[in-house]
Design a protein around this motif. Structure first.
Motif, PDB file in Angstrom:
ATOM      1  N   ALA A  35       0.827  -1.210   0.000  1.00 26.02           N
ATOM      2  CA  ALA A  35       0.000   0.000   0.000  1.00 26.02           C
ATOM      3  C   ALA A  35       0.858   1.256   0.000  1.00 26.02           C
ATOM      4  N   GLU A  36       1.862   1.302   0.873  1.00 23.44           N
ATOM      5  CA  GLU A  36       2.724   2.483   0.942  1.00 23.44           C
ATOM      6  C   GLU A  36       3.493   2.690  -0.354  1.00 23.44           C
ATOM      7  N   CYS A  37       4.052   1.612  -0.862  1.00 25.75           N
ATOM      8  CA  CYS A  37       4.880   1.716  -2.067  1.00 25.75           C
ATOM      9  C   CYS A  37       4.049   2.069  -3.291  1.00 25.75           C
ATOM     10  N   PHE A  38       2.898   1.439  -3.429  1.00 25.35           N
ATOM     11  CA  PHE A  38       2.054   1.693  -4.592  1.00 25.35           C
ATOM     12  C   PHE A  38       1.553   3.125  -4.601  1.00 25.35           C
ATOM     13  N   HIS A  39       1.110   3.607  -3.463  1.00 26.80           N
ATOM     14  CA  HIS A  39       0.579   4.976  -3.395  1.00 26.80           C
ATOM     15  C   HIS A  39       1.657   5.987  -3.768  1.00 26.80           C
ATOM     16  N   ALA A  40       2.916   5.679  -3.435  1.00 24.51           N
ATOM     17  CA  ALA A  40       4.016   6.593  -3.773  1.00 24.51           C
ATOM     18  C   ALA A  40       4.241   6.685  -5.274  1.00 24.51           C
ATOM     19  N   ALA A  41       3.827   5.648  -6.014  1.00 25.38           N
ATOM     20  CA  ALA A  41       4.064   5.628  -7.460  1.00 25.38           C
ATOM     21  C   ALA A  41       3.306   6.737  -8.168  1.00 25.38           C
ATOM     22  N   ASP A  42       2.070   6.973  -7.738  1.00 19.67           N
ATOM     23  CA  ASP A  42       1.229   8.011  -8.354  1.00 19.67           C
ATOM     24  C   ASP A  42       0.030   8.226  -7.439  1.00 19.67           C
ATOM     25  N   PRO A  43       0.103   9.177  -6.513  1.00 20.48           N
ATOM     26  CA  PRO A  43      -0.984   9.388  -5.552  1.00 20.48           C
ATOM     27  C   PRO A  43      -2.328   9.705  -6.199  1.00 20.48           C
ATOM     28  N   HIS A  44      -2.319  10.146  -7.466  1.00 17.03           N
ATOM     29  CA  HIS A  44      -3.574  10.473  -8.156  1.00 17.03           C
ATOM     30  C   HIS A  44      -4.088   9.305  -9.002  1.00 17.03           C
ATOM     31  N   GLY A  45      -3.360   8.192  -9.015  1.00 20.33           N
ATOM     32  CA  GLY A  45      -3.680   7.106  -9.935  1.00 20.33           C
ATOM     33  C   GLY A  45      -4.447   5.948  -9.327  1.00 20.33           C
ATOM     34  N   PHE A  46      -5.042   6.155  -8.161  1.00 17.98           N
ATOM     35  CA  PHE A  46      -5.818   5.096  -7.515  1.00 17.98           C
ATOM     36  C   PHE A  46      -7.237   5.588  -7.282  1.00 17.98           C
ATOM     37  N   PHE A  47      -8.213   4.772  -7.684  1.00 23.80           N
ATOM     38  CA  PHE A  47      -9.609   5.192  -7.666  1.00 23.80           C
ATOM     39  C   PHE A  47     -10.459   4.235  -6.843  1.00 23.80           C
ATOM     40  N   ILE A  48     -11.453   4.807  -6.175  1.00 18.43           N
ATOM     41  CA  ILE A  48     -12.400   4.009  -5.413  1.00 18.43           C
ATOM     42  C   ILE A  48     -13.814   4.469  -5.769  1.00 18.43           C
ATOM     43  N   GLY A  49     -14.696   3.509  -5.974  1.00 11.35           N
ATOM     44  CA  GLY A  49     -16.091   3.799  -6.269  1.00 11.35           C
ATOM     45  C   GLY A  49     -16.945   3.511  -5.051  1.00 11.35           C
ATOM     46  N   GLU A  50     -17.857   4.426  -4.739  1.00  9.46           N
ATOM     47  CA  GLU A  50     -18.692   4.285  -3.554  1.00  9.46           C
ATOM     48  C   GLU A  50     -20.170   4.448  -3.902  1.00  9.46           C
ATOM     49  N   VAL A  51     -20.995   3.706  -3.216  1.00 11.32           N
ATOM     50  CA  VAL A  51     -22.442   3.855  -3.302  1.00 11.32           C
ATOM     51  C   VAL A  51     -22.941   4.108  -1.882  1.00 11.32           C
ATOM     52  N   ASN A  52     -23.563   5.246  -1.678  1.00 11.42           N
ATOM     53  CA  ASN A  52     -23.993   5.638  -0.331  1.00 11.42           C
ATOM     54  C   ASN A  52     -22.830   5.567   0.660  1.00 11.42           C
ATOM     55  N   GLU A  54     -20.412   3.640   0.732  1.00 12.45           N
ATOM     56  CA  GLU A  54     -19.841   2.306   0.908  1.00 12.45           C
ATOM     57  C   GLU A  54     -18.921   1.990  -0.266  1.00 12.45           C
ATOM     58  N   PRO A  55     -17.662   1.611  -0.012  1.00 14.21           N
ATOM     59  CA  PRO A  55     -16.767   1.227  -1.108  1.00 14.21           C
ATOM     60  C   PRO A  55     -17.297  -0.005  -1.846  1.00 14.21           C
ATOM     61  N   VAL A  56     -17.387   0.106  -3.173  1.00 10.16           N
ATOM     62  CA  VAL A  56     -17.889  -1.024  -3.964  1.00 10.16           C
ATOM     63  C   VAL A  56     -16.925  -1.444  -5.068  1.00 10.16           C
ATOM     64  N   ALA A  57     -15.954  -0.591  -5.419  1.00 12.02           N
ATOM     65  CA  ALA A  57     -15.044  -0.917  -6.532  1.00 12.02           C
ATOM     66  C   ALA A  57     -13.722  -0.190  -6.356  1.00 12.02           C
ATOM     67  N   THR A  58     -12.657  -0.811  -6.836  1.00 10.53           N
ATOM     68  CA  THR A  58     -11.334  -0.193  -6.815  1.00 10.53           C
ATOM     69  C   THR A  58     -10.648  -0.378  -8.162  1.00 10.53           C
ATOM     70  N   LEU A  59      -9.708   0.507  -8.434  1.00  8.72           N
ATOM     71  CA  LEU A  59      -8.887   0.406  -9.650  1.00  8.72           C
ATOM     72  C   LEU A  59      -7.648   1.258  -9.474  1.00  8.72           C
ATOM     73  N   SER A  60      -6.515   0.753  -9.914  1.00  8.41           N
ATOM     74  CA  SER A  60      -5.318   1.589 -10.022  1.00  8.41           C
ATOM     75  C   SER A  60      -5.072   1.888 -11.492  1.00  8.41           C
ATOM     76  N   ALA A  61      -4.714   3.134 -11.762  1.00  9.34           N
ATOM     77  CA  ALA A  61      -4.388   3.574 -13.119  1.00  9.34           C
ATOM     78  C   ALA A  61      -3.172   4.482 -12.997  1.00  9.34           C
ATOM     79  N   VAL A  62      -2.042   3.833 -12.775  1.00 10.73           N
ATOM     80  CA  VAL A  62      -0.818   4.559 -12.442  1.00 10.73           C
ATOM     81  C   VAL A  62      -0.163   5.133 -13.695  1.00 10.73           C
ATOM     82  N   SER A  63       0.126   6.422 -13.639  1.00  2.00           N
ATOM     83  CA  SER A  63       0.786   7.100 -14.752  1.00  2.00           C
ATOM     84  C   SER A  63       2.286   7.120 -14.525  1.00  2.00           C
ATOM     85  N   TYR A  64       3.019   6.609 -15.509  1.00  6.41           N
ATOM     86  CA  TYR A  64       4.475   6.706 -15.495  1.00  6.41           C
ATOM     87  C   TYR A  64       4.855   7.733 -16.556  1.00  6.41           C
TER      88      TYR A  64
END
Length: 283
Positions: A35-52, A54-64
């Motif tokens: 978690a620490e290492c991945f977040h350092a790669a691109d703090p803007h490249g991780f997404f979470i989807g929520e309904v009310n 509540e977390p329902v989906a995740t995705l990383s889209a890391v930009s190099y």
């Protein structure tokens, strides 16, 4: 399709723990400090989807940089699958990486679906499992990466990766409980590898080397510090026949595979020097 809106936002560092835990539940065996290492790669490249909320989906889209990106952590919580949330967060990630050649390591069963989204198969990656232990090679050319200039390692890494990923490496190479080693010959780095603790056993990745002999030396040195009771995993590009042979020599067995795919032409990197993929989540 659910009528509920899926609110998509950037993950916080704390949200990354959710993604890693879901990855563990999927059987992906994340590392203890991913978690620490991945977040350092691109703090803007991780997404979470929520309904009310509540977390329902995740995705990383890391930009190099401006030319390359990588997708991972594509998970929809089981009870919310089939409602369209996965496609919503998928589109958000691709939109973030727009204009770049985007890679992913997908399960083979989803290969056709990825093709429909514009991805092309490059090669398979095979996960091998072996055991720790063994004798540490009596090799005077092995050095801890911490003793080497960071730029030396980053420059070598870029020869085998499609883009500069220095922000990620600055965290990955020095993460707690890991071992990172290089082979130095004639004052030049000719290979390096990292081994880290995971939910189950240890993973080696990356493992890069100019020659099969240097790769084997690093492999033996890295796994020598792991108890014989612990499994060791190595994710190998199948097209590197010497890497496949290394796994066979050490009685490693196939336990998983992925399809490495890209939206554009496969990057021109020397796969014969890549003996172990860093991560199926970040490339």
């Amino acid at each position: 399709m659910s009528s509920s809106a899926c609110a998509i936002r950037n993950m916080t560092r704390k949200d990354m723990d959710i993604a890693v835990e879901w990855a563990a539940l999927e059987g992906w065996n994340p590392g203890a400090h991913d978690a620490e290492c991945f977040h350092a790669a691109d703090p803007h490249g991780f997404f979470i989807g929520e309904v009310n909320r509540e977390p329902v989906a995740t995705l990383s889209a890391v930009s190099y940089g401006k030319t390359f990106g990588f997708l991972g952590f594509y998970i929809v919580k089981p009870e919310h699958r089939g409602k369209g949330y996965g496609m919503q967060i998928w589109r958000a990630g691709l939109d973030y990486l727009k204009g770049r050649n985007v890679g992913l390591d997908g399960v083979v069963a989803q290969q056709d679906n990825y093709k429909k989204s514009g991805f092309n198969l490059a090669h398979r990656n095979i996960r091998y499992e072996g055991v720790g232990g063994g004798r540490l090679p009596a090799h005077g050319e092995i050095q801890p990466l911490a003793a080497l200039p960071f730029q030396m390692v980053a420059s070598y890494d870029q020869r085998c990766f499609p883009a500069d990923r220095s922000p990620f490496l600055s965290a990955w190479l020095y993460q707690p409980q890991s071992t990172a080693l290089g082979v130095i010959r004639d004052e030049a780095l000719v290979g390096y590898g990292v081994i880290r603790p995971c939910r189950s056993g240890f993973k080696i990745g990356p493992l890069m080397a100019d020659t099969p002999e240097a790769a084997e030396t690093l492999f033996l040195a890295l796994k020598a510090g792991v108890p014989t009771s612990e499994p060791v995993f190595l994710d190998v590009p199948e097209v590197n026949r010497e890497a496949v042979a290394l796994a066979a020599r050490h009685a490693m067995i196939t336990v998983f595979e992925t399809a490495r795919m890209y939206t554009g032409v496969a990057p021109d990197i020397p796969l014969d020097r890549l003996y172990g993929v860093t991560s199926f989540e970040l490339g």
